[in-house]
Design an enzyme around this catalytic site. Structure first.
Site, PDB file in Angstrom:
ATOM      1  N   HIS A   1       0.816  -1.255  -0.034  1.00  0.00           N
ATOM      2  CA  HIS A   1       0.014   0.123   0.196  1.00  0.00           C
ATOM      3  C   HIS A   1       0.730   1.224   0.076  1.00  0.00           C
ATOM      4  O   HIS A   1       0.328   2.391  -0.369  1.00  0.00           O
ATOM      5  CB  HIS A   1      -1.036   0.050   1.117  1.00  0.00           C
ATOM      6  CG  HIS A   1      -1.971  -1.041   1.126  1.00  0.00           C
ATOM      7  ND1 HIS A   1      -3.240  -0.700   0.634  1.00  0.00           N
ATOM      8  CD2 HIS A   1      -1.971  -2.265   1.239  1.00  0.00           C
ATOM      9  CE1 HIS A   1      -4.026  -1.757   0.706  1.00  0.00           C
ATOM     10  NE2 HIS A   1      -3.327  -2.766   0.929  1.00  0.00           N
TER      11      HIS A   1
ATOM     12  N   ASP B   1       3.202   9.582  -0.889  1.00  0.00           N
ATOM     13  CA  ASP B   1       2.089   8.672  -0.635  1.00  0.00           C
ATOM     14  C   ASP B   1       1.856   7.554  -1.482  1.00  0.00           C
ATOM     15  O   ASP B   1       1.848   7.815  -2.641  1.00  0.00           O
ATOM     16  CB  ASP B   1       0.798   9.513  -0.558  1.00  0.00           C
ATOM     17  CG  ASP B   1      -0.067   9.228   0.487  1.00  0.00           C
ATOM     18  OD1 ASP B   1      -0.265   8.100   1.146  1.00  0.00           O
ATOM     19  OD2 ASP B   1      -0.829  10.090   1.137  1.00  0.00           O
TER      20      ASP B   1
HETATM   21  P1  ADQ Z   1      -3.202   6.266   4.679  1.00  0.00           P
HETATM   22  O1  ADQ Z   1      -1.862   6.545   4.911  1.00  0.00           O
HETATM   23  O2  ADQ Z   1      -3.985   5.965   5.994  1.00  0.00           O
HETATM   24  O3  ADQ Z   1      -3.091   4.652   3.789  1.00  0.00           O
HETATM   25  P2  ADQ Z   1      -5.278   7.295   2.927  1.00  0.00           P
HETATM   26  O4  ADQ Z   1      -4.978   6.682   1.599  1.00  0.00           O
HETATM   27  O5  ADQ Z   1      -5.194   8.848   2.501  1.00  0.00           O
HETATM   28  O6  ADQ Z   1      -3.880   7.100   3.701  1.00  0.00           O
HETATM   29  O7  ADQ Z   1      -6.335   6.681   3.662  1.00  0.00           O
HETATM   30  C1  ADQ Z   1      -6.951   7.623   4.788  1.00  0.00           C
HETATM   31  C2  ADQ Z   1      -8.199   6.863   5.074  1.00  0.00           C
HETATM   32  O8  ADQ Z   1      -8.630   7.581   6.353  1.00  0.00           O
HETATM   33  C3  ADQ Z   1      -9.252   7.412   4.187  1.00  0.00           C
HETATM   34  O9  ADQ Z   1     -10.135   6.454   3.931  1.00  0.00           O
HETATM   35  C4  ADQ Z   1     -10.135   8.471   4.976  1.00  0.00           C
HETATM   36  O10 ADQ Z   1     -11.324   8.444   4.850  1.00  0.00           O
HETATM   37  C5  ADQ Z   1      -9.727   7.949   6.366  1.00  0.00           C
HETATM   38  N1  ADQ Z   1      -9.706   9.207   7.286  1.00  0.00           N
HETATM   39  C6  ADQ Z   1      -9.174  10.268   7.147  1.00  0.00           C
HETATM   40  N2  ADQ Z   1      -9.251  11.243   7.995  1.00  0.00           N
HETATM   41  C7  ADQ Z   1     -10.487  10.847   8.809  1.00  0.00           C
HETATM   42  C8  ADQ Z   1     -11.166  11.155   9.972  1.00  0.00           C
HETATM   43  N3  ADQ Z   1     -10.907  12.265  10.767  1.00  0.00           N
HETATM   44  N4  ADQ Z   1     -12.102  10.104  10.592  1.00  0.00           N
HETATM   45  C9  ADQ Z   1     -12.235   9.070  10.027  1.00  0.00           C
HETATM   46  N5  ADQ Z   1     -11.581   8.761   8.966  1.00  0.00           N
HETATM   47  C10 ADQ Z   1     -10.784   9.480   8.482  1.00  0.00           C
HETATM   48  C11 ADQ Z   1      -2.153   3.687   3.323  1.00  0.00           C
HETATM   49  C12 ADQ Z   1      -1.198   4.416   2.410  1.00  0.00           C
HETATM   50  C13 ADQ Z   1      -2.089   5.310   1.220  1.00  0.00           C
HETATM   51  C14 ADQ Z   1      -2.943   4.573   0.541  1.00  0.00           C
HETATM   52  C15 ADQ Z   1      -3.879   3.520   1.424  1.00  0.00           C
HETATM   53  C16 ADQ Z   1      -4.632   2.420   0.847  1.00  0.00           C
HETATM   54  O11 ADQ Z   1      -0.337   5.292   3.276  1.00  0.00           O
HETATM   55  O12 ADQ Z   1      -1.068   5.865   0.355  1.00  0.00           O
HETATM   56  O13 ADQ Z   1      -3.634   5.130  -0.196  1.00  0.00           O
HETATM   57  O14 ADQ Z   1      -3.076   2.997   2.418  1.00  0.00           O
HETATM   58  O15 ADQ Z   1      -3.725   1.728  -0.085  1.00  0.00           O
END
Ligand code: ADQ
Length: 497
Positions: A169, A381
């Site tokens: 990921h 990311d």
């Molecule tokens: P993350 O580093 O966690 O994921 P991201 O892909 O942006 O980063 O996902 C964050 C998730 O958390 C989103 O689905 C979002 O809805 C949820 N979220 C964010 N803020 C929130 C809040 N305040 N309350 C509740 N939920 C919240 C890792 C990798 C990424 C990759 C993903 C998936 O670092 O690059 O995109 O896995 O592969």
């Protein structure tokens, strides 16, 4: 389609929730982060299996809560236990003090402690034994992320010959950064024990292939395009890139619901002055929050006319609280927010609204829907699902997305987003000004392009393209099973005895 495939088995460091003991009862809260958002809808109701750590350390009898959650979630959950010390060495140590920073190109943040590696191998072996004991030869085992890179080699050593897939990921670093890893050859060799290795983007796969060619002897590569075949003596492995996504329809329909509309209206009512810029991130140094705050500060200095007419809402989801570097980051972010607010606040306008908590889906969608600009500027990311969620929830096509060119989402969204170098504070401030002054027609066109891409390449496309490469089948190979219909939503907290 391969007739022998029976069940979809997912293995990830964590189960899709965090379990807590509350006196005589249990509470499960949804896990934060992209992996859970992406995979929970995929396994639901299919009667598959999810193997992972449930969030409780030590020797606790987890059968009652696991039975309850499995019965009600629509798939079976198999816990992997860990002691506090193992958690520190494998999770906090090798995973988050070595692989996480190194794979995000931040090698100076790494702590290459030799004892971490032993613990990492031992926990990967434990995951492998749980998988071996709870699966059948025809199951397809899909292992996720950097915590579990050595699971396939441990399973092969145990004589398991099932079909094994792996998805990373996070980014895969370029050769001259990867080369610093003391266990670089072990990691590459371990990955080659999977049958399919998936990365987020062409960039990551290119980096991986470059490292393979440098460190693995007698390697041949055949084919080109999204999936190539790599052979080493005794093994043939497919290597591809599969940009992960979201359940577009769920976000888009959810954002149109009455309760989200009401909450969105309420948010804008409370911040009536001008446009809202939104940042949403897990608390992490890779997300570029410090640079982003400085860019916003720069904007307000350079464009005094915008003061009172633009507000940054920065939502930070608590994450990895027990790691000191993350605690320091929180303090630093709060200091910067305080400094900028102290400098510019006037009666009736506070430039930055800072929220440090998890939001439920309704609130998150309401913020997405109401913000005129999303400012998503990770230093690096794997993908960044927030960027995709923001677009899917932008029902009125009035939003503008500013996106880091180092997010995995950038190649897919470049025709609609304003791409920036997140380290370039002046450029990010310039993009903010450009987004602030962008006319309605341009916003609509750009947003429309991004929505079409995300809708077409959604989470089901992602799963199917991975499964097609892995087992020549799609998600339909694991049909929804009546008796496994879920009755609880793992994306909401649940309490039970
Ligand atoms: P993350 O580093 O966690 O994921 P991201 O892909 O942006 O980063 O996902 C964050 C998730 O958390 C989103 O689905 C979002 O809805 C949820 N979220 C964010 N803020 C929130 C809040 N305040 N309350 C509740 N939920 C919240 C890792 C990798 C990424 C990759 C993903 C998936 O670092 O690059 O995109 O896995 O592969």
């Amino acid at each position: 389609m391969n007739d022998e495939i029976r069940r979809l088995v997912i293995a990830s460091n964590r189960l899709p929730f965090v379990l807590e003991r509350l006196g005589d009862s249990w509470r499960s809260t949804p896990g934060s982060g992209g992996l859970v958002t992406a995979l929970a809808p995929v396994l639901r109701d299919r009667g598959g299996l999810w193997v992972g750590w449930p969030g409780i350390v030590g020797d606790v009898d987890l059968s009652p809560p696991m039975a309850y959650l499995s019965r009600n979630a629509g798939f079976t959950m198999q816990p992997v236990s860990m002691s506090q010390e193992e958690l520190e060495m494998y999770y906090r140590g090798l995973s988050n003090e070595v692989l996480w920073p190194l794979f995000h190109d931040l090698q100076s943040y790494c702590n290459f402690e030799p004892a971490y590696w032993k613990a990492y191998l031992s926990i990967n072996r434990r995951f492998a034994s749980v998988i071996r004991d709870s699966t059948l030869p025809g199951d397809f085992v899909w292992v996720h992320d950097y915590h579990l890179i050595c699971v396939a080699s441990e399973l092969r050593a145990m004589g398991v010959s099932s079909s094994l897939g792996f998805f990373l990921h996070i980014p895969f670093p370029p050769l001259d950064i990867f080369v610093k890893l003391p266990w670089r050859t072990e990691i590459l060799r371990a990955l080659l024990d999977f049958d399919l290795i998936g990365f987020q983007t062409a960039r990551d796969r290119r980096n991986f292939m470059h490292c393979l060619r440098t460190f693995v002897r007698d390697l041949t590569v055949e084919g080109k395009g999204q999936v190539v075949t790599v052979s080493v003596p005794g093994r043939t492995v497919r290597v591809g890139y599969f940009p992960i996504s979201i359940d577009y329809d769920e976000f888009s329909l959810g954002a149109r619901s009455e309760e989200v509309s009401e909450t969105a209206w309420y948010i804008h009512e409370k911040i009536p002055e001008g446009k809202i810029v939104l940042g949403v991130d897990r608390l992490d140094y890779t997300k570029g929050i410090r640079y982003r705050l400085r860019a916003f500060d720069h904007l307000l200095r350079e464009h005094p006319d915008l003061r009172g007419r633009i507000t940054l809402v920065q939502i930070v989801v608590p994450s990895r609280r027990d790691i000191p570097m993350y605690r320091d980051l929180k303090i630093e972010i709060e200091r910067l927010v305080g400094e900028i607010n102290g400098r510019f606040t006037v009666s009736g306008w506070v430039p930055i609204h800072y929220l440090h908590r998890s939001l439920d889906r309704r609130e998150l969608l309401a913020y997405y829907r109401t913000a005129e600009i999303a400012l998503i500027t990770p230093l690096k990311d794997g993908m960044n699902l927030v960027a995709k969620e923001y677009c899917a929830a932008n029902t009125e096509l009035t939003g503008a997305l500013i996106l880091s060119e180092f997010a995995g989402a950038a190649p897919q969204l470049q025709r609609g987003a304003l791409l920036v170098n997140p380290y370039d504070i002046e450029e990010v401030a310039g993009a903010l000004f450009r987004a602030w002054s962008m006319d309605a027609e341009e916003r609509r066109e750009r947003m429309n392009r991004m929505q079409q891409t995300i809708q077409r390449y959604d989470i089901y496309w992602w799963v199917d393209s991975f499964l097609r490469a892995a087992i020549a089948g799609t998600l339909d190979a694991f049909p929804v099973i009546e008796e496994y219909q879920s009755s609880i939503n793992l994306l909401s907290p649940v309490e039970f005895d």
